[in-house]
Design an enzyme around this catalytic site. Structure first.
Site, PDB file in Angstrom:
ATOM      1  N   ASN A  83       0.835  -1.206   0.000  1.00 53.17           N
ATOM      2  CA  ASN A  83       0.000   0.000   0.000  1.00 53.17           C
ATOM      3  C   ASN A  83       0.870   1.257   0.000  1.00 53.17           C
ATOM      4  O   ASN A  83       0.704   2.163   0.822  1.00 53.17           O
ATOM      5  CB  ASN A  83      -0.950  -0.001   1.206  1.00 53.17           C
ATOM      6  CG  ASN A  83      -2.205   0.804   0.954  1.00 53.17           C
ATOM      7  OD1 ASN A  83      -2.372   1.417  -0.094  1.00 53.17           O
ATOM      8  ND2 ASN A  83      -3.101   0.824   1.929  1.00 53.17           N
ATOM      9  N   HIS A 112      -9.640   3.533   8.518  1.00 54.53           N
ATOM     10  CA  HIS A 112     -10.174   2.230   8.133  1.00 54.53           C
ATOM     11  C   HIS A 112     -11.559   1.967   8.724  1.00 54.53           C
ATOM     12  O   HIS A 112     -12.357   1.247   8.133  1.00 54.53           O
ATOM     13  CB  HIS A 112      -9.227   1.109   8.564  1.00 54.53           C
ATOM     14  CG  HIS A 112      -8.070   0.925   7.630  1.00 54.53           C
ATOM     15  ND1 HIS A 112      -6.863   1.566   7.804  1.00 54.53           N
ATOM     16  CD2 HIS A 112      -7.940   0.175   6.499  1.00 54.53           C
ATOM     17  CE1 HIS A 112      -6.035   1.209   6.827  1.00 54.53           C
ATOM     18  NE2 HIS A 112      -6.658   0.369   6.033  1.00 54.53           N
TER      19      HIS A 112
END
Length: 483
Positions: A330, A366
């Site tokens: 990521n 998240h």
């Protein structure tokens, strides 16, 4: 438009997606998402063949195709992704491209995202409008800072080299903004990219015509690699299953087996993200967005296509410490966290505090489930221990001798096993999300990670320093003293 046609077929019960999802063994929303990701590639071909020659249509094409995919996946909920784009456009007009605009953008987007999580989040992995929205949140926060940095440049203030690259001389128009927000190749799952990259791409600052063969070659390579990782993911999670780790049968196996099983599950579970990023990267290359200058090779000067790369495969697969995972996985989100959160917290004058708040931001980004916070807390304590342990051990002559002898292969196997096992430990809460579920898995692993990483600052660190001082020579001791 493709997405709307597929959606219409679904309403008429003529869509093959439910049947295919059943055959593959996945959910209908997951298969629709995969179809949408794959559609990015032909959309890139169409853009270069038909749309690119008509400059006024470029932003419109990106916006319409992105909205089309959003409607196909989320229905009328696609409007949630448009609202923050309108807000940042209006706040930039009202407050100017400065500090207050950046603060308002940050607060508004994070609040909107968190409210969305509260409205839609369940115990399972949800594919709702919040999925592209979390990507959009980072893009718009970065955009507001880039506009602010552009003003700093005009005022003659100093910026870091990275900030100078992404700084914007002017705020985007509304049409540019929607093209940027809904760019179809990576609207749904990322990776994120700067508005400066987008506007340079649309303004023909990349010499794509001269690199068309190279573009096609690299796009196909990433596409095939993405499909290979998608297959590996499907095979891997069929063998290593998180549900099995919560069963009574799992308890009947040995503690070593349980640790390695959890680690291998995590490794294959990450292939889900890797495959998506490789497929979207292939689409970004096919559009031409990923152009990243040229480099000198044995074959001469060749174009680089890693501008939207989100995974460094060799580093990820060969990881022997957790820092390798952070550096390889990521990448664009990690770059955002470093440039727009960590470095902007410099006023705290404390590296560990800045790192803690950066990880807290990522956990909050998240979602609100406890598993996210446990995973990023694990990352914090593991990285903290690794860096301090390496700084102590690397100063000994034994460290250098081991890595310059055949013993390095033994050390590699040991460190590879360590990273796989404790990646499983770290990632289990992230996937399970709910406290009762991930606590059950930790109980089956005897809370091993807590006993290894938490006591480091006040126990293991002191013992290691004492052992190094007593039994091992320092590199400095072997250096000849100057006369």
């Amino acid at each position: 438009m493709i997405g709307c046609v597929l959606l219409l077929l679904g309403w008429l019960n003529l869509s093959p997606v439910p049947f295919l999802a059943h055959i593959i063994g996945t959910t209908e929303p997951a298969l629709k998402l995969l179809i949408s990701i794959l559609l990015g590639y032909p959309l890139g071909i169409i853009y270069n063949a038909k749309i690119k020659e008509h400059k006024p249509l470029r932003h419109i094409y990106f916006a319409l195709m992105g909205v089309d995919l959003a409607i196909y996946n989320f229905g009328w909920s696609f409007i949630h992704n448009a609202i923050p784009a309108l807000v940042i456009y209006l706040t930039t007009l009202l407050f100017g491209p400065g500090k207050w605009n950046a603060i308002i953008t940050f607060v508004f987007n994070m609040t909107y995202l968190l409210v969305g999580y509260v409205m839609t989040e369940s115990e399972d992995y949800d594919i709702t409008w919040t999925m592209p929205h979390c990507v959009l949140t980072l893009k718009l926060i970065a955009l507001s800072f880039d506009i602010w940095d552009g003003q700093k440049l005009k005022q003659g203030k100093e910026l870091s080299s990275n900030n100078r690259i992404t700084a914007l001389e002017r705020a985007p128009t509304l049409l540019e903004l929607f093209g940027f927000v809904y760019f179809p190749a990576c609207f749904l799952v990322g990776p994120i990219f700067s508005f400066k990259r987008y506007i340079d791409f649309v303004s023909d600052k990349y010499p794509l015509e001269s690199e068309s063969k190279s573009l096609q070659k690299h796009a196909v390579q990433r596409l095939l690699l993405g499909l290979a990782y998608l297959i590996a993911f499907q095979v891997g999670v069929s063998v290593f299953n998180i549900k099995y780790m919560m069963s009574d049968e799992f308890w009947e196996t040995s503690i070593i087996y349980r640790h390695f099983y959890c680690g291998l599950w995590a490794h294959f579970a990450l292939y889900k993200y890797i495959s998506c990023w490789l497929l979207t990267e292939a689409s970004c290359i096919r559009f031409g967005l990923s152009y990243n200058g040229n480099e000198v090779t044995k074959e001469g000067m060749v174009a680089k296509w890693d501008g939207c790369n989100n995974i460094k495969l060799m580093l990820f697969e060969g990881a022997t410490k957790f820092q390798h995972y952070i550096d390889s996985f990521n990448c664009n989100t990690n770059f955002f966290a470093a440039e727009y959160i960590y470095k902007r917290l410099k006023f705290l004058n404390n590296r560990h505090l800045s790192q803690f708040f950066t990880l807290l931001f990522l956990a909050l980004w998240h979602g609100l489930r406890s598993g996210y916070y446990m995973t990023f807390f694990n990352e914090f304590i593991i990285i903290f221990m690794e860096k301090e342990m390496e700084s102590i051990i690397s100063k000994t002559t034994l460290y250098e001798k081991v890595w310059n002898s055949p013993l390095k292969y033994v050390m590699y196997v040991f460190l590879k096993a360590y990273t796989i096992v404790f990646m499983g430990w770290s990632l289990a809460p992230f996937d399970l999300k709910i406290f009762s579920k991930w606590w059950q898995v930790y109980y089956s692993l005897f809370f091993s990670g807590f006993f290894i990483f938490l006591p480091w600052p006040f126990l293991y660190k002191r013992l290691l320093k004492m052992a190094v001082k007593k039994y091992f020579k320092s590199k400095l001791d072997e250096k000849p003293k100057s006369s």
